[in-house]
Design an enzyme around this catalytic site. Structure first.
Site, PDB file in Angstrom:
ATOM      1  N   CYS A  61      -9.926 -48.296  26.227  1.00  0.00           N
ATOM      2  CA  CYS A  61     -10.423 -49.557  25.657  1.00  0.00           C
ATOM      3  C   CYS A  61     -11.300 -49.250  24.442  1.00  0.00           C
ATOM      4  CB  CYS A  61     -11.245 -50.322  26.689  1.00  0.00           C
ATOM      5  SG  CYS A  61     -10.431 -50.524  28.285  1.00  0.00           S
ATOM      6  N   MET A  62     -11.838 -50.269  23.831  1.00  0.00           N
ATOM      7  CA  MET A  62     -12.672 -50.047  22.651  1.00  0.00           C
ATOM      8  C   MET A  62     -13.953 -49.288  23.001  1.00  0.00           C
ATOM      9  SD  MET A  62     -14.276 -52.759  19.918  1.00  0.00           S
ATOM     10  CE  MET A  62     -12.760 -53.652  19.650  1.00  0.00           C
ATOM     11  N   ASP A  63     -14.512 -49.584  24.186  1.00  0.00           N
ATOM     12  CA  ASP A  63     -15.836 -49.049  24.518  1.00  0.00           C
ATOM     13  C   ASP A  63     -15.871 -48.257  25.824  1.00  0.00           C
ATOM     14  OD1 ASP A  63     -16.765 -50.883  22.403  1.00  0.00           O
ATOM     15  OD2 ASP A  63     -16.317 -52.407  23.913  1.00  0.00           O
ATOM     16  N   ARG A 110     -14.082 -20.966   0.945  1.00  0.00           N
ATOM     17  CA  ARG A 110     -14.408 -22.380   1.055  1.00  0.00           C
ATOM     18  C   ARG A 110     -13.981 -22.927   2.417  1.00  0.00           C
ATOM     19  NH1 ARG A 110     -11.203 -23.575  -3.341  1.00  0.00           N
ATOM     20  NH2 ARG A 110      -9.873 -24.769  -1.969  1.00  0.00           N
ATOM     21  N   ARG A 167      -1.406 -32.287  -5.524  1.00  0.00           N
ATOM     22  CA  ARG A 167      -2.430 -33.300  -5.301  1.00  0.00           C
ATOM     23  C   ARG A 167      -3.226 -33.352  -6.597  1.00  0.00           C
ATOM     24  NH1 ARG A 167      -6.106 -32.671   0.116  1.00  0.00           N
ATOM     25  NH2 ARG A 167      -7.186 -31.178  -1.189  1.00  0.00           N
ATOM     26  N   LYS A 170     -17.831 -32.014   4.279  1.00  0.00           N
ATOM     27  CA  LYS A 170     -17.344 -33.383   4.041  1.00  0.00           C
ATOM     28  C   LYS A 170     -17.132 -34.112   5.363  1.00  0.00           C
ATOM     29  CE  LYS A 170     -12.667 -31.522   3.789  1.00  0.00           C
ATOM     30  NZ  LYS A 170     -11.534 -31.173   2.899  1.00  0.00           N
ATOM     31  N   HIS A 224      -6.196 -25.219  -4.139  1.00  0.00           N
ATOM     32  CA  HIS A 224      -6.220 -25.464  -2.693  1.00  0.00           C
ATOM     33  C   HIS A 224      -4.906 -25.025  -2.070  1.00  0.00           C
ATOM     34  CE1 HIS A 224      -7.894 -27.083   0.916  1.00  0.00           C
ATOM     35  NE2 HIS A 224      -6.975 -28.010   1.056  1.00  0.00           N
ATOM     36  N   TYR A 227      -6.078 -52.602  30.241  1.00  0.00           N
ATOM     37  CA  TYR A 227      -5.222 -53.502  29.456  1.00  0.00           C
ATOM     38  C   TYR A 227      -3.744 -53.158  29.618  1.00  0.00           C
ATOM     39  CZ  TYR A 227      -9.287 -55.046  26.698  1.00  0.00           C
ATOM     40  OH  TYR A 227     -10.463 -55.571  26.275  1.00  0.00           O
TER      41      TYR A 227
HETATM   42  C1  LIG Z   1     -11.390 -29.776   3.166  1.00  0.00           C
HETATM   43  C2  LIG Z   1     -11.260 -28.751   2.139  1.00  0.00           C
HETATM   44  C3  LIG Z   1     -11.544 -27.403   2.438  1.00  0.00           C
HETATM   45  C4  LIG Z   1     -11.847 -26.913   3.838  1.00  0.00           C
HETATM   46  O1  LIG Z   1     -10.655 -26.952   4.593  1.00  0.00           O
HETATM   47  P1  LIG Z   1     -10.599 -26.307   6.070  1.00  0.00           P
HETATM   48  O2  LIG Z   1      -9.152 -26.312   6.390  1.00  0.00           O
HETATM   49  O3  LIG Z   1     -11.382 -27.214   6.949  1.00  0.00           O
HETATM   50  O4  LIG Z   1     -11.183 -24.967   5.977  1.00  0.00           O
HETATM   51  C5  LIG Z   1     -11.514 -26.496   1.395  1.00  0.00           C
HETATM   52  N1  LIG Z   1     -11.214 -26.880   0.144  1.00  0.00           N
HETATM   53  C6  LIG Z   1     -10.893 -28.152  -0.170  1.00  0.00           C
HETATM   54  C7  LIG Z   1     -10.547 -28.514  -1.575  1.00  0.00           C
HETATM   55  C8  LIG Z   1     -10.891 -29.126   0.811  1.00  0.00           C
HETATM   56  O5  LIG Z   1     -10.574 -30.383   0.505  1.00  0.00           O
END
Ligand SMILES: *Cc1c(COP(=O)(O)O)cnc(C)c1O
Length: 391
Positions: free
Chosen positions: A315-317, A224, A139, A41, A168, A268
């Site tokens: 700065c921004m850039d 995961r 969540r 992600k 999770h 700045y």
């Molecule tokens: C982001 C996420 C992970 C991975 O988490 P890490 O801490 O980067 O290993 C696993 N499961 C779910 C549901 C997540 O949202």
């Protein structure tokens, strides 16, 4: 959504070491011995969604995980065939697109189960789903203590195939937290409903990176991990039970050199001025690239193998570096993250200096920065831009 930055030879670039990702995946497999769903992600934690996902697919990863539907669609449009779970809570009107793109949906309530069923029935094709149980995050997901009717409805569904069940972990980054054992126990209670219903047990997955590193009881049927795939520890309290190699480095080059006189403030707000005449170089990256402004007066970089402080506000850039009596020329390499000579700056160090976590630094590095991949993938140029494949 992901577009390749125009290659103008911008001196600022992210270099992603794909061999490091292979090394980390091998370490995760060796430690856990179970199938791996690698999480890609947020643009693969800033490393570049499609190139990283392709590499992981080529390495035979069992499954990919993304947060949002559009990330999954981007991977299908790029031609990836590996199973992909969208982990975010689905938004009802999007349900039909999961089926159209062959993406696995997270079903986190009875209502959402009904929405996915309706979309599957309308498409005349079964949806593949993973049930989300809440064991302590508060969540998305059905509370483990009231998961019975939810699991029963999903098992009975004519239009949903229950491929997985998951939860999770809230505190797995910290090996000393008692929360994880509690979550493991609650998850087991929820999974027991499958046995009670005489239904086949779907793939049970619970472990994020912290779980992989610290808690074997969380490994179950699949893990995961996200951030450790990229070679970064989730937290300062985490233990490196797997030898990780950071995949990302962030490099730029000196584009300006000047002598700043004592007392003349830099950048700045005029927040910093040298006590004596000094040499200051300008580096062409800023908060507009996702290099945090919180590093103003705190950051460090490597130039010619020597660590120097960033001075004045980011700065921004651009931002400025005080090299003191040191030497630097235009086009000298500036390392913001990664190794140069004997020294290295880790993303964990940067996060500490910016008062945040490595996740936020990595995912903040935006698409304005071009990504380069090592070793260069043996694919036709242009593929990274998203070849139409009709997925
Ligand atoms: C982001 C996420 C992970 C991975 O988490 P890490 O801490 O980067 O290993 C696993 N499961 C779910 C549901 C997540 O949202």
């Amino acid at each position: 959504m992901e577009h390749a930055a125009i290659d103008s030879g911008r001196p600022t670039r992210i270099v992603v070491d794909l061999d490091a990702i292979a090394h980390n995946l091998a370490g995760i497999r060796a430690r856990t011995g179970v199938p791996v769903m690698a999480v890609v992600k947020a643009n693969a934690y800033g490393h570049g969604l499609v190139p990283v996902a392709r590499h992981l697919e080529a390495l035979g990863v069992d499954q990919l995980g993304v947060a949002f539907l559009e990330e999954g669609i981007a991977l299908r449009q790029a031609g990836l065939r590996v199973p992909i779970l969208v982990m975010g809570g689905i938004f009802g009107p999007q349900a039909s697109q999961f089926i159209a793109h062959g993406l696995e949906a997270t079903v986190s309530s009875l209502d959402k189960l009904r929405q996915v069923e309706a979309a599957a029935e309308a498409a005349g094709r079964k949806a593949v789903v993973h049930l989300k149980v809440d064991t302590g995050m508060e969540r998305i997901g059905v509370h483990s203590y009231s998961a019975g009717p939810f699991i029963e409805a999903a098992v009975a569904s004519r239009w949903c195939t229950v491929k997985g069940v998951y939860s999770h972990l809230a505190c797995a980054d910290d090996p000393a937290s008692p929360m994880t054992a509690l979550q493991v126990e609650r998850f087991a209670e929820a999974c027991a409903h499958f046995d009670r219903l005489d239904a086949p047990m779907p793939i049970r997955h619970l472990a994020n990176s912290g779980g992989v590193l610290h808690f074997p009881a969380t490994w179950l049927d699949m893990v995961r991990p996200g951030i450790i795939v990229y070679g970064v520890l989730p937290d300062a309290a985490s233990q490196a039970t797997i030898a990780l190699r950071p995949a990302l480095s962030l490099r730029s080059q000196v584009v300006y050199f000047k002598v700043v006189r004592a007392g003349r403030p830099v950048s700045y707000g005029a927040t910093w001025a040298p006590a004596r005449d000094t040499r200051v170089v300008t580096v062409p990256i800023g908060y507009g690239d996702g290099w945090p402004r919180a590093l103003s007066g705190r950051g460090e970089v490597l130039i010619r193998g020597v660590r120097h402080p960033a001075v004045g506000r980011i700065c921004m850039d651009q931002f400025m570096v005080d090299i003191g009596e040191g030497t630097a020329f235009n086009e000298d390499e500036v390392v913001l993250v990664g190794r140069q000579g004997e020294d290295a700056i880790r993303i964990e160090d940067v996060a500490g200096m910016a008062g945040t976590i490595p996740y936020e630094i990595l995912t903040g590095l935006n698409l304005r920065i071009p990504r380069h991949y090592l070793p260069a993938p043996g694919r036709s140029p242009g593929e990274a831009g998203g070849r139409p494949t009709g997925g």
